[in-house]
Design an enzyme around this catalytic site. Structure first.
Site, PDB file in Angstrom:
ATOM      1  CG  MET A 163      -1.866   1.108   1.343  1.00 47.50           C
ATOM      2  SD  MET A 163      -3.154   0.800   2.599  1.00 47.50           S
ATOM      3  CE  MET A 163      -2.198   0.787   4.103  1.00 47.50           C
ATOM      4  NE  ARG A 296      -6.813   4.168   9.739  1.00 48.74           N
ATOM      5  CZ  ARG A 296      -7.384   5.337   9.484  1.00 48.74           C
ATOM      6  NH1 ARG A 296      -8.707   5.474   9.554  1.00 48.74           N
ATOM      7  NH2 ARG A 296      -6.648   6.382   9.124  1.00 48.74           N
ATOM      8  CE1 TYR A 440       1.953  -0.830  12.569  1.00 57.53           C
ATOM      9  CE2 TYR A 440       3.871  -0.919  11.136  1.00 57.53           C
ATOM     10  CZ  TYR A 440       3.036  -1.517  12.066  1.00 57.53           C
ATOM     11  OH  TYR A 440       3.291  -2.807  12.471  1.00 57.53           O
ATOM     12  CD  GLU A 441      -1.577   0.857   7.574  1.00 56.68           C
ATOM     13  OE1 GLU A 441      -2.435   1.549   7.023  1.00 56.68           O
ATOM     14  OE2 GLU A 441      -0.588   0.396   6.982  1.00 56.68           O
ATOM     15  N   GLY A 442      -2.402   5.166  10.659  1.00 54.25           N
ATOM     16  CA  GLY A 442      -3.167   6.210  11.344  1.00 54.25           C
ATOM     17  C   GLY A 442      -2.842   6.247  12.816  1.00 54.25           C
TER      18      GLY A 442
END
Length: 594
Positions: A163, A296, A440-442
């Site tokens: 991604m 997430r 990571y991933e928000g």
């Protein structure tokens, strides 16, 4: 060296006794093949693979790290061979669609396997992680030929996916990205730009790597409304699936990190690389969010996995290590000192880990059951409700389980004392590995803004309403159950307070927008602690109604009491902070920060 054995007994308790997945699978179209016997066999084999193959590579992989030379990444010793076993065993295909070579097992089963992988070897688990997200994005947004050409080799494990979002100048604010995609005469696109922090962007596991890349078309509008998504493979792939020459993209370097050192985090340079558009022009963010939301929840499972491994090792050490005498008198008079586990604060740290591991396990698996309902239910209303619930619960799963991993790995290291700080016992690695999961991933802050700003205020809190209704129905059904009544009253009261607090924040935010941002992180923790309280109350009720031995039931009850008396009161501090408002944060001029 730290050790790991999958906690199958508690995993099965969460699945079958608390969440009732047998009945859920049986009634969902295509789920009836996932019988208890089959699921148990899958979990047994996953426990063997993760315990015997992945776990022994965790510490050696951290010590060796990845090697980078001339654009090539070599993973630590044993990693490539472990992936070959993983692919040969069909694990990539576990929950994937049958039409492209998958086994189409429920996502809930995949969640349990994911927890095992992340407990055993978090760095290794990052390599196949985004292949699952790529599968979901292609499945939902790709053209049929794209699914046929790219999904089958990813599901078979011959290729992996990535991604590619972040750029040197833009992370969370994707509207600032600069990567370009120029249309070519043959219907493909030429992608040019630099992406950073790309997990598994380059490695030696597979013949090809399929990058899903966000980029802008020449006529794209500014901001997030002008982002498109492209398939850009490491080696060119024709529409008939034929693999061609090396594409014009390369790994420029790998990052040197605090943790997850055996996971290759890459800078990826695209120099007119050939790619295919996924979905509609300028609609790429929708497809990317499919990957991101999947990731997430997956990172939440990473936090859960680290909590479990930390707890297992801290508990074993606390039972074995002799240190001082108990304050109430010797507990092991035949020994020169008592084991650590007799001391109150050691117990506090162990119980904190146990409470987050077992309560978090039910929370994480609950989210996975919602995915199964969304994907399989024949009832549109049921699917919509599950989708709204999943949107609401996702930031809680991601943020709470990863923030709890910080606390629990810290506690585990502290139980070991000085031995926890040195590398030999493996606790410091768990603490280092855990740190990235809140980023990571928000980040946790992004999850908080998503929960309060989007899922509740912008979308009028549909998911919250469903969840509160579910808690209220549980409390009503259990109010005469003497075995759980001690948990029902505080849970019901907090749920009502939660509704009022949400309305209170919403009213303030209407006149002062900064109030939402000021409250968001405290609100997320407040909501998360109540959510875990609900799943702990359900766990006690399920244990009491089960055929498990009495010591299992008592352990659940004691842990729930600890959670309610020692952790749930944290909601009081978060409530106070929320009601303090934005003034103390925003009043000071920037210049006065020094």
């Amino acid at each position: 060296m730290s050790k790991y054995a999958a906690p199958l007994k508690d995993m099965r308790f969460a699945l079958y006794d608390v969440l009732g997945v047998e009945a859920l699978f049986a009634r969902l179209p295509g789920g009836d093949s996932a019988t208890r016997d089959l699921v148990d066999a899958v979990l047994d084999e996953a426990a063997r693979f993760t315990g015997q193959v992945l776990a022994p590579l965790n510490q050696t992989g951290d010590q060796e790290g990845c090697h980078f030379e001339a654009g090539q990444v070599r993973t630590p010793k044993g990693f490539k061979e472990a992936y070959a076993q993983f692919a040969e065993g069909g694990w990539n295909a576990l929950t994937a669609p049958e039409a492209y070579g998958g086994q189409h097992m429920p996502e809930t089963v995949g969640a349990v396997v994911k927890e095992m992988i992340d407990s055993a070897n978090l760095s290794w688990g990052n390599y196949p992680l985004l292949s699952h997200g790529a599968t979901e994005a292609l499945k939902q947004h790709g053209e049929e030929w794209q699914r046929e050409v790219f999904l089958a080799p990813i599901i078979a494990g011959r290729w992996t996916g990535t991604m590619c979002l972040t750029e040197p100048h833009c992370g969370t604010d994707l509207g600032l990205l600069k990567t370009k995609a120029e249309p070519a005469a043959d219907g493909t696109f030429r992608v040019t730009g630099t992406k950073i922090f790309i997990t598994a962007g380059e490695h030696d596991f597979t013949d090809n790597i399929v990058h899903l890349v966000l980029a802008r078309l020449p006529d794209a509008p500014p901001g997030t409304k002008g982002i498109s998504l492209f398939i850009v493979p490491k080696f060119k792939v024709a529409r008939d699936g034929t693999q061609g020459e090396r594409n014009s993209l390369a790994c420029g370097s790998i990052e040197h990190k605090m943790g997850i050192k055996a996971s290759a985090t890459c800078v990826m340079n695209f120099d007119g690389a050939e790619g295919y558009l996924i979905g509609q022009p300028n609609k790429g963010l929708t497809a990317m969010f499919t990957m991101m939301n999947t990731a997430r929840i997956a990172v939440g499972y990473q936090g859960l996995g680290l909590i479990e491994r930390a707890y297992q090792n801290a508990l074993a050490y606390a039972r074995d290590r002799l240190q001082m005498r108990a304050l109430s008198g010797p507990k092991a008079p035949q020994k020169p000192a008592d084991p650590l586990i007799v001391h109150p604060d050691i117990r506090r740290m162990l119980l904190t880990q146990k409470a987050f591991a077992e309560g978090g396990r039910v929370l994480g698996y609950y989210a996975a059951t919602l995915v199964d309902v969304i994907e399989r239910s024949a009832d549109p209303a049921e699917r919509q409700r599950a989708d709204e619930l999943l949107g609401f619960i996702t930031p809680i799963v991601k943020a709470m389980l990863t923030e709890a991993a910080q606390e629990c790995t810290y506690n585990a290291l502290q139980v070991f004392g000085g031995h926890g700080y040195i590398a030999e016992w493996g606790m410091e690695q768990l603490a280092r590995d855990a740190r990235i999961t809140t980023i990571y991933e928000g980040t946790t802050q992004i999850q908080a803004l998503d929960l309060l700003g989007r899922k509740i205020l912008q979308l009028q809190g549909a998911g919250l309403r469903h969840f509160v209704e579910e808690i209220s129905a549980f409390c009503h059904a259990q109010q005469a159950n003497g075995e759980v009544v001690e948990f029902i009253k505080p849970l019901a009261e907090l749920t009502q307070e939660w509704i009022g607090l949400t309305q209170e924040i919403g009213k303030k935010a209407m006149t002062e927008p900064e109030e939402m941002g000021a409250a968001a992180v405290d609100y997320l923790f407040y909501a998360g602690y109540i959510t875990l309280a609900y799943f702990w109350a359900r766990s006690v009720a399920a244990a009491d109604a089960s055929s498990h031995p009495d010591d299992f039931k008592q352990a659940k009850r004691h842990t729930a009491r600890f959670y309610y008396s020692r952790i749930l009161p944290r909601t009081r501090a978060h409530l106070t902070a929320i009601r303090a408002g934005a003034d103390s944060l925003m009043a000071m001029p920037d210049a006065l920060f020094g």
